[in-house]
Scaffold this motif. Structure first.
Motif, PDB file in Angstrom:
ATOM      1  N   ASP A 164       6.439   9.589 -11.342  1.00 14.81           N
ATOM      2  CA  ASP A 164       6.330   8.629 -12.129  1.00 14.81           C
ATOM      3  C   ASP A 164       6.452   7.349 -11.358  1.00 14.81           C
ATOM      4  O   ASP A 164       5.615   6.410 -11.390  1.00 14.81           O
ATOM      5  CB  ASP A 164       7.580   8.636 -13.184  1.00 14.81           C
ATOM      6  N   LEU A 165       7.180   7.448 -10.308  1.00 17.83           N
ATOM      7  CA  LEU A 165       7.438   5.934  -9.362  1.00 17.83           C
ATOM      8  C   LEU A 165       6.157   5.602  -8.830  1.00 17.83           C
ATOM      9  O   LEU A 165       5.667   4.534  -8.642  1.00 17.83           O
ATOM     10  CB  LEU A 165       8.554   6.324  -8.360  1.00 17.83           C
ATOM     11  N   GLN A 166       5.600   6.779  -8.121  1.00 17.64           N
ATOM     12  CA  GLN A 166       4.091   6.618  -7.395  1.00 17.64           C
ATOM     13  C   GLN A 166       2.955   5.974  -8.411  1.00 17.64           C
ATOM     14  O   GLN A 166       2.275   5.206  -8.233  1.00 17.64           O
ATOM     15  CB  GLN A 166       3.699   8.057  -6.569  1.00 17.64           C
ATOM     16  N   GLU A 167       3.211   6.700  -9.748  1.00 10.74           N
ATOM     17  CA  GLU A 167       2.135   6.339 -10.481  1.00 10.74           C
ATOM     18  C   GLU A 167       2.144   4.915 -11.102  1.00 10.74           C
ATOM     19  O   GLU A 167       1.226   4.027 -11.239  1.00 10.74           O
ATOM     20  CB  GLU A 167       2.289   7.353 -11.728  1.00 10.74           C
ATOM     21  N   MET A 168       3.475   4.611 -11.331  1.00  9.43           N
ATOM     22  CA  MET A 168       3.832   3.126 -11.721  1.00  9.43           C
ATOM     23  C   MET A 168       3.424   2.194 -10.658  1.00  9.43           C
ATOM     24  O   MET A 168       2.572   1.215 -10.924  1.00  9.43           O
ATOM     25  CB  MET A 168       5.354   3.141 -11.997  1.00  9.43           C
ATOM     26  N   TYR A 169       3.598   2.457  -9.590  1.00 13.28           N
ATOM     27  CA  TYR A 169       3.152   1.591  -8.378  1.00 13.28           C
ATOM     28  C   TYR A 169       1.824   1.470  -8.221  1.00 13.28           C
ATOM     29  O   TYR A 169       1.077   0.260  -7.808  1.00 13.28           O
ATOM     30  CB  TYR A 169       3.783   1.929  -7.002  1.00 13.28           C
ATOM     31  N   ASP A 170       0.903   2.457  -8.337  1.00  8.88           N
ATOM     32  CA  ASP A 170      -0.521   2.587  -8.499  1.00  8.88           C
ATOM     33  C   ASP A 170      -0.934   1.551  -9.513  1.00  8.88           C
ATOM     34  O   ASP A 170      -1.810   0.543  -9.263  1.00  8.88           O
ATOM     35  CB  ASP A 170      -0.930   3.971  -8.713  1.00  8.88           C
ATOM     36  N   VAL A 171      -0.385   1.717 -10.635  1.00 11.63           N
ATOM     37  CA  VAL A 171      -0.688   0.557 -11.913  1.00 11.63           C
ATOM     38  C   VAL A 171      -0.704  -0.701 -11.349  1.00 11.63           C
ATOM     39  O   VAL A 171      -1.578  -1.549 -11.582  1.00 11.63           O
ATOM     40  CB  VAL A 171      -0.287   0.956 -13.037  1.00 11.63           C
ATOM     41  N   ASN A 190       0.621  -1.158  -0.109  1.00  8.41           N
ATOM     42  CA  ASN A 190       0.114  -0.039  -0.185  1.00  8.41           C
ATOM     43  C   ASN A 190       0.954   1.189   0.012  1.00  8.41           C
ATOM     44  O   ASN A 190       0.336   2.388  -0.332  1.00  8.41           O
ATOM     45  CB  ASN A 190      -0.884   0.095   1.153  1.00  8.41           C
ATOM     46  N   TYR A 191       2.078   1.190   0.631  1.00 11.47           N
ATOM     47  CA  TYR A 191       3.032   2.232   0.419  1.00 11.47           C
ATOM     48  C   TYR A 191       3.997   2.157  -0.239  1.00 11.47           C
ATOM     49  O   TYR A 191       5.341   2.002   0.340  1.00 11.47           O
ATOM     50  CB  TYR A 191       3.098   2.967   1.985  1.00 11.47           C
ATOM     51  N   PRO A 192       4.308   1.475  -1.117  1.00  8.64           N
ATOM     52  CA  PRO A 192       5.555   1.180  -2.032  1.00  8.64           C
ATOM     53  C   PRO A 192       6.604   2.141  -2.129  1.00  8.64           C
ATOM     54  O   PRO A 192       7.699   1.877  -1.941  1.00  8.64           O
ATOM     55  CB  PRO A 192       4.903   0.663  -3.369  1.00  8.64           C
ATOM     56  N   LEU A 193       6.075   3.405  -2.444  1.00 10.15           N
ATOM     57  CA  LEU A 193       7.254   4.442  -2.347  1.00 10.15           C
ATOM     58  C   LEU A 193       7.799   4.845  -1.059  1.00 10.15           C
ATOM     59  O   LEU A 193       8.956   4.994  -1.101  1.00 10.15           O
ATOM     60  CB  LEU A 193       6.496   5.695  -3.146  1.00 10.15           C
ATOM     61  N   ALA A 194       7.070   4.885  -0.169  1.00  9.31           N
ATOM     62  CA  ALA A 194       7.451   5.058   1.283  1.00  9.31           C
ATOM     63  C   ALA A 194       8.455   3.695   1.452  1.00  9.31           C
ATOM     64  O   ALA A 194       9.668   4.069   2.279  1.00  9.31           O
ATOM     65  CB  ALA A 194       6.479   5.055   2.213  1.00  9.31           C
ATOM     66  N   TYR A 195       7.958   2.499   1.333  1.00  5.74           N
ATOM     67  CA  TYR A 195       9.072   1.596   1.382  1.00  5.74           C
ATOM     68  C   TYR A 195      10.230   1.623   0.801  1.00  5.74           C
ATOM     69  O   TYR A 195      11.451   1.307   1.491  1.00  5.74           O
ATOM     70  CB  TYR A 195       8.114   0.285   1.057  1.00  5.74           C
ATOM     71  N   GLU A 196      10.198   1.956  -0.458  1.00  2.00           N
ATOM     72  CA  GLU A 196      11.566   2.199  -1.079  1.00  2.00           C
ATOM     73  C   GLU A 196      12.221   3.373  -0.347  1.00  2.00           C
ATOM     74  O   GLU A 196      13.529   3.143  -0.356  1.00  2.00           O
ATOM     75  CB  GLU A 196      11.235   2.584  -2.560  1.00  2.00           C
ATOM     76  N   ALA A 197      11.748   4.100  -0.082  1.00  2.00           N
ATOM     77  CA  ALA A 197      12.576   5.413   0.942  1.00  2.00           C
ATOM     78  C   ALA A 197      12.899   4.695   2.223  1.00  2.00           C
ATOM     79  O   ALA A 197      14.158   5.202   2.586  1.00  2.00           O
ATOM     80  CB  ALA A 197      11.709   6.456   1.056  1.00  2.00           C
ATOM     81  N   ALA A 244       9.299   3.213   7.041  1.00  2.00           N
ATOM     82  CA  ALA A 244       8.616   3.358   6.060  1.00  2.00           C
ATOM     83  C   ALA A 244       7.287   3.969   6.634  1.00  2.00           C
ATOM     84  O   ALA A 244       6.644   4.902   5.791  1.00  2.00           O
ATOM     85  CB  ALA A 244       8.085   2.260   5.025  1.00  2.00           C
ATOM     86  N   LEU A 245       6.805   3.579   7.576  1.00  2.00           N
ATOM     87  CA  LEU A 245       5.487   4.102   7.990  1.00  2.00           C
ATOM     88  C   LEU A 245       5.630   5.823   8.668  1.00  2.00           C
ATOM     89  O   LEU A 245       4.810   6.453   8.323  1.00  2.00           O
ATOM     90  CB  LEU A 245       5.144   3.565   9.515  1.00  2.00           C
ATOM     91  N   HIS A 246       6.892   5.832   9.101  1.00  2.00           N
ATOM     92  CA  HIS A 246       7.216   7.253   9.413  1.00  2.00           C
ATOM     93  C   HIS A 246       7.145   8.174   8.170  1.00  2.00           C
ATOM     94  O   HIS A 246       6.592   9.375   8.228  1.00  2.00           O
ATOM     95  CB  HIS A 246       8.445   7.491  10.170  1.00  2.00           C
ATOM     96  N   ILE A 247       8.078   7.780   7.090  1.00  2.00           N
ATOM     97  CA  ILE A 247       8.133   8.514   6.046  1.00  2.00           C
ATOM     98  C   ILE A 247       6.771   8.409   5.027  1.00  2.00           C
ATOM     99  O   ILE A 247       6.599   9.713   4.828  1.00  2.00           O
ATOM    100  CB  ILE A 247       9.282   7.620   5.210  1.00  2.00           C
TER     101      ILE A 247
END
Length: 439
Positions: free
Chosen positions: A402-409, A157-164, A189-192
């Protein structure tokens, strides 16, 4: 806990309880632990050691057994390792040691450098991450691994935060030499993720103007229907008749909602709706709000030359080497690309369940964002998960949108078992794209 004013989260209480139960079973069966990871004297000096002693006394009375000092020390580590400081944020310098603050600033600067999320100065994040990292560093130093029950949900659910969080883990290792496992990365990732949500709020809701030809009553009805449906996510700046529209300053409006056709061209988009708003009208406005950030059509991410269907490979290495070769032949990546993919994989596997893996380099490497796809005749082992569809994700440098959008897809697709099985049967690019658009 109340007596000594030690605050533990529910999960930490649960972890402590499980630890005590396991210790009791170990002692009964004669399997004692030795304390290799820390100096006993250092732990005995901590207040938490005395609290652990009191807990142990009660357990000893209840079960008629004797806990050795090393076992008491391990319980003390649980208390040390989950200690939450409850002072207010305003006293951040008094609450947090200088070395932890330096670590957090280093971590956030690395995240900013690689993903450009705009969260580096977020005080709440600095405080929250500092409060988390102090005990986390203790936990890891003493060899106390914790489980994160939310890990899979955070990844999905929070892939971009997880990558961070992955970047944060690598930065922590660089700064301290301490290696963070997936569970700890999930908590970071939760904090981010919370900080990323705060930046969205700061950018404010979308603003719209309602245009209505059939009088104030209808205009007001549209106004209140929009307010009740979208709440704080949409600011309706006002209502107007069409002939008055040219008197409005449209630079302060994101879009117009109109119950009449508007032929003239304006600098802002116009969404035409029924005078009595239907569910379909609300969904159209919602879709516009969600996708307003110049989102690309899904097919622009999938290049026909980079979709490989029903291949026969037996290992993760075979698939990645094949895809890397195809990318290099198309002049899209250089030779270091594959090493960067393995570097990311080493931190935490990218097999997300449901037969899908989404490998990608540790940091963006390409000039544009796209996916290279491979479906397999039979599943392969990917860090103990079966994988039959590989989406090799290539993200444009300095482009977190782009990263967020791609993960949404991909996120929606991963959750959909039916679409996954349809894709595995697809034998042409056209069929593949049709399924991706439907999912």
């Amino acid at each position: 806990m109340k007596k000594y004013q030690i605050t533990l989260s529910d999960i930490a209480i649960n972890n402590l309880l499980i630890h005590i139960v396991i210790a009791q079973k170990r002692i009964v069966s004669g399997h004692y632990v030795a304390l290799f990871h820390a100096d006993m004297d250092e732990i005995e000096q901590q207040r938490e050691f005395h609290v652990a002693n009191e807990i142990v006394k009660e357990v000893e009375e209840l079960y008629q057994i004797k806990f050795p000092q090393a076992e008491v020390a391990y319980i003390a580590m649980h208390l040390l390792g989950t200690k939450l400081v409850t002072q207010k944020k305003g006293h951040i310098d008094h609450v947090i040691e200088e070395d932890i603050l330096q670590l957090v600033n280093f971590v956030l600067s690395k995240i900013e450098e690689k993903l450009d999320l705009g969260i580096e100065k977020d005080e709440e994040l600095i405080f929250g991450m500092s409060m988390h990292l102090k005990p986390a560093v203790n936990r890891i130093k003493y060899g106390m691994n914790i489980r994160n029950p939310m890990l899979q949900e955070i990844k999905n659910n929070y892939p971009l935060a997880y990558e961070a969080g992955i970047i944060a883990g690598l930065a922590i290792k660089e700064f301290t030499g301490i290696e963070m496992d997936e569970n700890e990365i999930g908590y970071l990732a939760l904090h981010i993720g919370a900080a990323m949500e705060r930046t969205k709020l700061q950018s404010g809701p979308k603003r719209c103007l309602v245009v209505c030809a059939s009088g104030l009553g209808t205009a007001q009805l549209i106004y209140y229907r929009l307010k009740s449906y979208f709440g704080s996510n949409l600011e309706v700046v006002g209502t107007t008749e069409f002939y008055m529209l040219d008197q409005y300053n449209l630079t302060e409006v994101d879009f117009i909602v109109s119950s009449i056709p508007i032929e003239e061209r304006f600098d802002v988009p116009v969404i035409e709706v029924n005078a009595i708003l239907k569910e379909s009208d609300l969904k159209a406005i919602e879709k516009f709000i969600v996708t307003q950030s110049n989102h690309q059509p899904i097919e622009s991410f999938f290049l026909q030359d980079l979709v490989f269907l029903k291949k026969t490979f037996h290992t993760q290495e075979e698939v990645l080497t094949y895809l890397h070769t195809q990318l290099m032949e198309n002049g899209l990546v250089g030779s270091p690309f594959l090493d960067a993919v393995y570097e990311r994989e080493k931190v935490a596997p990218t097999s997300y369940g449901n037969l899908v893996a989404i490998p990608h380099p540790i940091t963006p490497q390409t000039e544009k964002t796209f996916l290279c796809v491979c479906t397999l005749e039979k599943p392969i082992d990917w860090n103990n998960n079966p994988v039959q569809i590989v989406f090799l994700l290539c993200v444009k440098k300095n482009s977190q949108e782009d990263l967020q959008e791609m993960y949404d897809v991909l996120g929606k697709f991963i959750e959909d078992h039916t679409s996954v099985h349809k894709i595995l049967k697809a034998s042409s690019y056209e069929e593949f794209m049709r399924i991706m658009k439907e999912s």
